[in-house]
Enzyme design. Structure first.
Site, mmCIF file in Angstrom:
data_model
loop_
_atom_site.group_PDB
_atom_site.id
_atom_site.type_symbol
_atom_site.label_atom_id
_atom_site.label_comp_id
_atom_site.label_asym_id
_atom_site.label_seq_id
_atom_site.Cartn_x
_atom_site.Cartn_y
_atom_site.Cartn_z
ATOM 1 N N MET A 1 2.493 -15.845 22.963
ATOM 2 C CA MET A 1 3.407 -14.699 22.882
ATOM 3 C C MET A 1 2.723 -13.392 23.307
ATOM 4 O O MET A 1 1.564 -13.396 23.713
ATOM 5 C CB MET A 1 3.935 -14.562 21.456
ATOM 6 C CG MET A 1 5.165 -15.389 21.177
ATOM 7 S SD MET A 1 5.804 -14.969 19.546
ATOM 8 C CE MET A 1 7.346 -15.865 19.589
ATOM 9 N N GLY B 1 -12.713 -20.076 25.365
ATOM 10 C CA GLY B 1 -13.338 -20.535 26.611
ATOM 11 C C GLY B 1 -12.338 -21.126 27.582
ATOM 12 O O GLY B 1 -12.653 -22.085 28.307
ATOM 13 N N ASP C 1 6.607 -0.282 19.117
ATOM 14 C CA ASP C 1 6.974 0.940 19.859
ATOM 15 C C ASP C 1 8.472 1.257 19.782
ATOM 16 O O ASP C 1 8.852 2.427 19.728
ATOM 17 C CB ASP C 1 6.471 0.897 21.303
ATOM 18 C CG ASP C 1 6.833 -0.403 21.990
ATOM 19 O OD1 ASP C 1 7.447 -1.278 21.348
ATOM 20 O OD2 ASP C 1 6.517 -0.539 23.189
ATOM 21 N N ILE D 1 2.258 -8.239 16.805
ATOM 22 C CA ILE D 1 1.241 -9.182 17.286
ATOM 23 C C ILE D 1 0.877 -8.887 18.741
ATOM 24 O O ILE D 1 -0.112 -9.393 19.243
ATOM 25 C CB ILE D 1 1.679 -10.653 17.130
ATOM 26 C CG1 ILE D 1 2.874 -10.987 18.030
ATOM 27 C CG2 ILE D 1 1.965 -10.998 15.685
ATOM 28 C CD1 ILE D 1 3.131 -12.491 18.166
ATOM 29 N N ASP D 2 1.689 -8.077 19.420
ATOM 30 C CA ASP D 2 1.443 -7.810 20.846
ATOM 31 C C ASP D 2 0.262 -6.849 21.065
ATOM 32 O O ASP D 2 -0.321 -6.809 22.139
ATOM 33 C CB ASP D 2 2.703 -7.229 21.507
ATOM 34 C CG ASP D 2 3.921 -8.110 21.291
ATOM 35 O OD1 ASP D 2 3.745 -9.298 20.978
ATOM 36 O OD2 ASP D 2 5.048 -7.603 21.426
ATOM 37 N N ALA E 1 0.833 -1.210 0.000
ATOM 38 C CA ALA E 1 0.000 0.000 0.000
ATOM 39 C C ALA E 1 0.866 1.258 0.000
ATOM 40 O O ALA E 1 0.574 2.229 -0.707
ATOM 41 C CB ALA E 1 -0.926 -0.019 1.219
ATOM 42 N N LYS F 1 -16.787 -30.406 35.206
ATOM 43 C CA LYS F 1 -15.882 -30.192 34.064
ATOM 44 C C LYS F 1 -14.958 -31.391 33.928
ATOM 45 O O LYS F 1 -14.600 -32.026 34.932
ATOM 46 C CB LYS F 1 -15.047 -28.926 34.290
ATOM 47 C CG LYS F 1 -15.821 -27.649 34.082
ATOM 48 C CD LYS F 1 -14.892 -26.463 33.915
ATOM 49 C CE LYS F 1 -15.706 -25.206 33.738
ATOM 50 N NZ LYS F 1 -14.960 -24.129 33.115
HETATM 51 O O1 F6P Z 1 7.044 -8.232 19.882
HETATM 52 C C1 F6P Z 1 6.571 -9.182 18.998
HETATM 53 C C2 F6P Z 1 7.027 -10.550 19.396
HETATM 54 O O2 F6P Z 1 6.467 -11.512 18.538
HETATM 55 C C3 F6P Z 1 6.719 -10.931 20.854
HETATM 56 O O3 F6P Z 1 5.390 -11.348 21.033
HETATM 57 C C4 F6P Z 1 7.747 -11.996 21.079
HETATM 58 O O4 F6P Z 1 8.108 -12.101 22.428
HETATM 59 C C5 F6P Z 1 8.929 -11.483 20.303
HETATM 60 O O5 F6P Z 1 8.420 -10.659 19.285
HETATM 61 C C6 F6P Z 1 9.755 -12.568 19.700
HETATM 62 O O6 F6P Z 1 10.861 -11.974 19.163
HETATM 63 P P1 F6P Z 1 12.149 -12.777 18.708
HETATM 64 O O7 F6P Z 1 11.715 -13.583 17.535
HETATM 65 O O8 F6P Z 1 13.136 -11.719 18.362
HETATM 66 O O9 F6P Z 1 12.531 -13.616 19.857
#
Ligand code: F6P
Length: 304
Positions: free
Chosen positions: A155, A171, A88, A112-113, A7, A199
């Site tokens: 992660m 769940g 960040d 992904i965080d 994009a 359960k």
């Molecule tokens: O910050 C993104 C992330 O995928 C985290 O969730 C994970 O801890 C980290 O990067 C993994 O990074 P690396 O592959 O450098 O260990």
């Protein structure tokens, strides 16, 4: 990320700019490793995982020597502006480029965080969440048929949002996150209470920033007389074809950030707030992700 790269490149070309792609993130930038990008260079990448530009963890940029190296590379590259796609850490670097080196920068949030202030969602979160949900659903089949407890590590670095939303979406009986102190005795009591109520199994998600799954497994085994297994989902969460939602997000972010940069805006990050693209200053701080995790935890307790 590739949908965002596509994009950015096509919007910039349409706007009359020349485009180069910096290879291998900050490391590549410090070596002036830039490749001219045409519309054809970003063809056929929208649906692919990873990034065609490649990336690199480059802590050196936080130090004076690393910044000097980048400063020299910027002089060589003669850029008029830059779109940075990242988390960040990338945006703290972006703020340095914008302010210290006077290079107009626009940021596109991708991690992904999902812990970047100024956006409800970052690129990659939805795809990683779907991968985690799919994995937990599959693991639950064994948990259920064997009557087992599974501890599954998700992660998210220091943010519990990915684990929490994976837990709510599957769940899970318990979700252990860094934002909330956990008490293993209380967790065991709740798990046993679940078995007492009929359960047959339990799934416990643990965010990597809270604890490691082998530790939780070990502690639970010392407290409960039950069959317990653990799984670390790991980097499988960072790969594969992006979800439609992530492709849309990346496309909207890439177009918006580039149009803004071409229009003279700088020092900002685009974000999705509600259903609109809005901007915040690069490197802003907020505890929105933390608040979201706490609200989700209340919901989880209502439902288990
Ligand atoms: O910050 C993104 C992330 O995928 C985290 O969730 C994970 O801890 C980290 O990067 C993994 O990074 P690396 O592959 O450098 O260990």
């Amino acid at each position: 990320m590739n949908a965002a790269v596509r994009a950015v490149v096509r919007t910039a070309l349409t706007g009359g700019a020349e485009v180069v792609g910096i290879q291998r993130g900050w490391l590549g930038l410090s070596e002036a490793d830039a490749k001219p990008m045409t519309s054809r260079d970003v063809a056929g990448i929208l649906h692919t995982g990873g990034t065609v530009l490649r990336t690199f963890r480059y802590p050196d940029f936080t130090g004076a020597a690393g910044q000097e190296k980048v400063g020299r590379a910027l002089k060589k590259l003669k850029l008029d502006g830059m779109v940075i796609i990242g988390g960040d850490g990338s945006f703290r670097g972006g703020a340095v480029l914008d302010q210290k080196f006077d290079l107009p920068v626009m940021g596109v949030p991708a991690t992904i965080d999902n812990d970047i202030p100024g956006t409800d969602f970052s690129i990659g979160f939805d795809t990683a969440l779907n991968i985690a949900v799919d994995a937990v659903d599959k693991i639950r089949d064994t948990a259920s048929s064997h009557g087992r407890i599974f501890v599954i590590e998700v992660m998210g670095r220091s943010c519990g949002l990915l684990a929490m939303e994976a837990g709510l979406s599957t769940g899970a009986e318990e979700v252990i996150v860094p934002e909330i102190p956990f008490d293993l005795d209380a967790i065991c009591q709740r798990i046993e209470g679940g078995y007492d109520r009929g359960k047959q199994h339990a799934v416990i998600l643990v965010a990597e920033g809270a604890a490691k799954a082998p530790y939780i497994e070990y502690e639970l085994k010392s407290r409960l007389k039950r069959s317990i297994r653990m799984v670390v989902l790991g980097h499988v969460q960072r790969g594969g074809s992006p979800s439609a939602s992530d492709r849309m997000l990346a496309t909207r972010f890439g177009v918006a950030a580039t149009q803004m940069l071409l229009a003279g805006e700088r020092g900002k990050m685009v974000g999705m707030v509600g259903s609109r693209v809005k901007t915040t200053a690069l490197g802003s701080r907020s505890d929105a992700a933390r608040k979201q995790v706490l609200a989700h935890q209340e919901m989880l307790r209502l439902l288990t």
